[in-house]
Scaffold this active site. Structure first.
Site, PDB file in Angstrom:
ATOM      1  CB  THR A 192      -0.925  -0.013   1.240  1.00 33.42           C
ATOM      2  OG1 THR A 192      -1.823  -1.098   1.099  1.00 33.42           O
ATOM      3  CG2 THR A 192      -1.718   1.266   1.382  1.00 33.42           C
ATOM      4  CB  THR A 219       0.394  -3.360   6.289  1.00 35.76           C
ATOM      5  OG1 THR A 219      -0.847  -3.497   5.603  1.00 35.76           O
ATOM      6  CG2 THR A 219       0.935  -1.953   6.147  1.00 35.76           C
ATOM      7  CG  ASP A 220      -2.289  -7.686   3.760  1.00 34.53           C
ATOM      8  OD1 ASP A 220      -2.629  -6.657   4.362  1.00 34.53           O
ATOM      9  OD2 ASP A 220      -2.935  -8.157   2.804  1.00 34.53           O
ATOM     10  CB  SER A 222       3.243  -8.151   2.035  1.00 31.82           C
ATOM     11  OG  SER A 222       2.101  -7.901   2.816  1.00 31.82           O
TER      12      SER A 222
END
Ligand code: DAS
Length: 339
Positions: free
Chosen positions: A23, A103-104, A70
């Site tokens: 993101t 961020t995942d 990710s």
């Protein structure tokens, strides 16, 4: 001049900024698209160009290693990223690393680096919950703060860090806990510190071994075993467990209900797993607390393991690393107690 005097004489730290997508590299159709946008479209140079003040913090060079969300990271990406960072950290002309990341799975990648890099130099992994195109994007400030931390002597020897929402987290503890909010990252025991007005402030230290004190070195790892995760729920039958056992896994993390409770309908398949040479690690889906060995299930009798306090997705990283050196259950359990 000694190396320390040379560093003191130098005004700015030398940081390598590695882009991998996410993101923080995303773009939405409009500023109000805070949660729906194209991920991984801006290059690392584009991202840095949007933050001209970064030049005052450090001498920054960039590398675009991947350009993926990710959720697509696998063991290949973990190894490639780790080896690249390790080779950069060996250089005397590099003081620290910042990795921009989706961020995942940022918490998984950061934990992997935390346990396998052999350097006290700061490595900071950073992402954003809103793309740079969105109103009040957290991307620019998160990146600024990440560079601040990576450039600071205070971050030396603290392992891999995740910087988000003004907080500095140890890679061991941090987890993503929200799908869209900017304060998505939490550590169950709190962050190590904060970035306040462009300055890192630390209040505590990671208690468990990492980087130079861990038993794994990225340069010695060529492959990782397949470790699966099964998420428990009420009314569960053993079909999913049996499917995963036939998928070639070397271990299965069972994210059980509560304090590692395993439904009667599941126990036989996990006992069979261990008889087939597949390790079984009892964890918890609760997101907090420790799983007590030999309490809800007779782990000694079944030759199973428990995760200690690790959430299933982080226990998976630890188990993959543990399996690069150990196969004995007692020693594998020690890895969970130690790290
Ligand atoms: N696209 C997801 C990822 O790459 C979300 C994000 O970056 O925040 O992990």
């Amino acid at each position: 001049m000694t190396r320390d005097t040379a560093a003191a004489a130098r005004q700015k730290a030398r940081i390598v900024l590695i882009g991998t997508g996410g993101t923080i590299a995303g773009r939405g159709a409009s500023p109000v698209n805070t949660s729906a946008y194209d991920c991984s479209v801006l290059s690392i140079d584009d991202i840095l160009a949007d933050l001209p003040v970064a030049d005052s913090l450090a001498d920054i060079t960039t590398e675009q290693l991947f350009q993926v969300g990710s959720e697509n990271f696998g063991n290949v990406q973990l190894l490639q990223l780790g080896k690249r960072i390790a080779s950069l950290l060996e250089r005397d002309d590099i003081d620290g690393i910042v990795v921009t990341h989706g961020t995942d799975t940022i918490d998984e990648t950061a934990y992997f680096l935390h346990l396998t890099l052999k350097s006290p130099k700061p490595v900071v992994v950073v992402g954003a919950m809103r793309p740079p195109s969105a109103l009040s994007s957290d991307g620019p400030l998160n990146l600024y703060n990440a560079i601040v931390v990576a450039a600071s002597r205070l971050a030396h020897g603290k392992g891999t860090l995740v910087v988000s929402n003004d907080e500095i987290h140890t890679a061991r503890d941090v987890v993503k806990t929200n799908t869209f909010k900017q304060d998505a990252f939490k550590s169950p025991y709190g962050p190590l510190g904060f970035v306040v007005e462009g300055k890192p402030v630390f209040y505590r230290l990671p208690a468990r071994p990492h980087t130079v004190d861990s038993e794994w070195s990225i340069n010695e790892i060529e492959a990782l075993s397949h470790v699966g995760v099964v998420y428990a729920h009420g009314g569960m039958n053993d079909a999913i467990v049996r499917a995963i056992l036939d998928s070639g896994v070397k271990a299965v993390i069972y994210a059980a209900t509560g304090n590692g409770n395993v439904a009667v309908s599941i126990v036989a398949s996990l006992v069979e797993a261990r008889k087939r040479g597949i390790h079984v690690v009892r964890g918890s889906r609760t997101g907090g607390g420790v799983v007590i060995r030999n309490a809800a299930q007779p782990d000694d009798l079944y030759d199973w393991l428990v995760t200690d306090d690790q959430p299933a997705h982080k226990a998976r990283i630890l188990m993959m690393l543990a399996l690069t050196r150990e196969h004995c259950t007692r020693k594998l359990q020690d890895v969970f107690w130690r790290y």
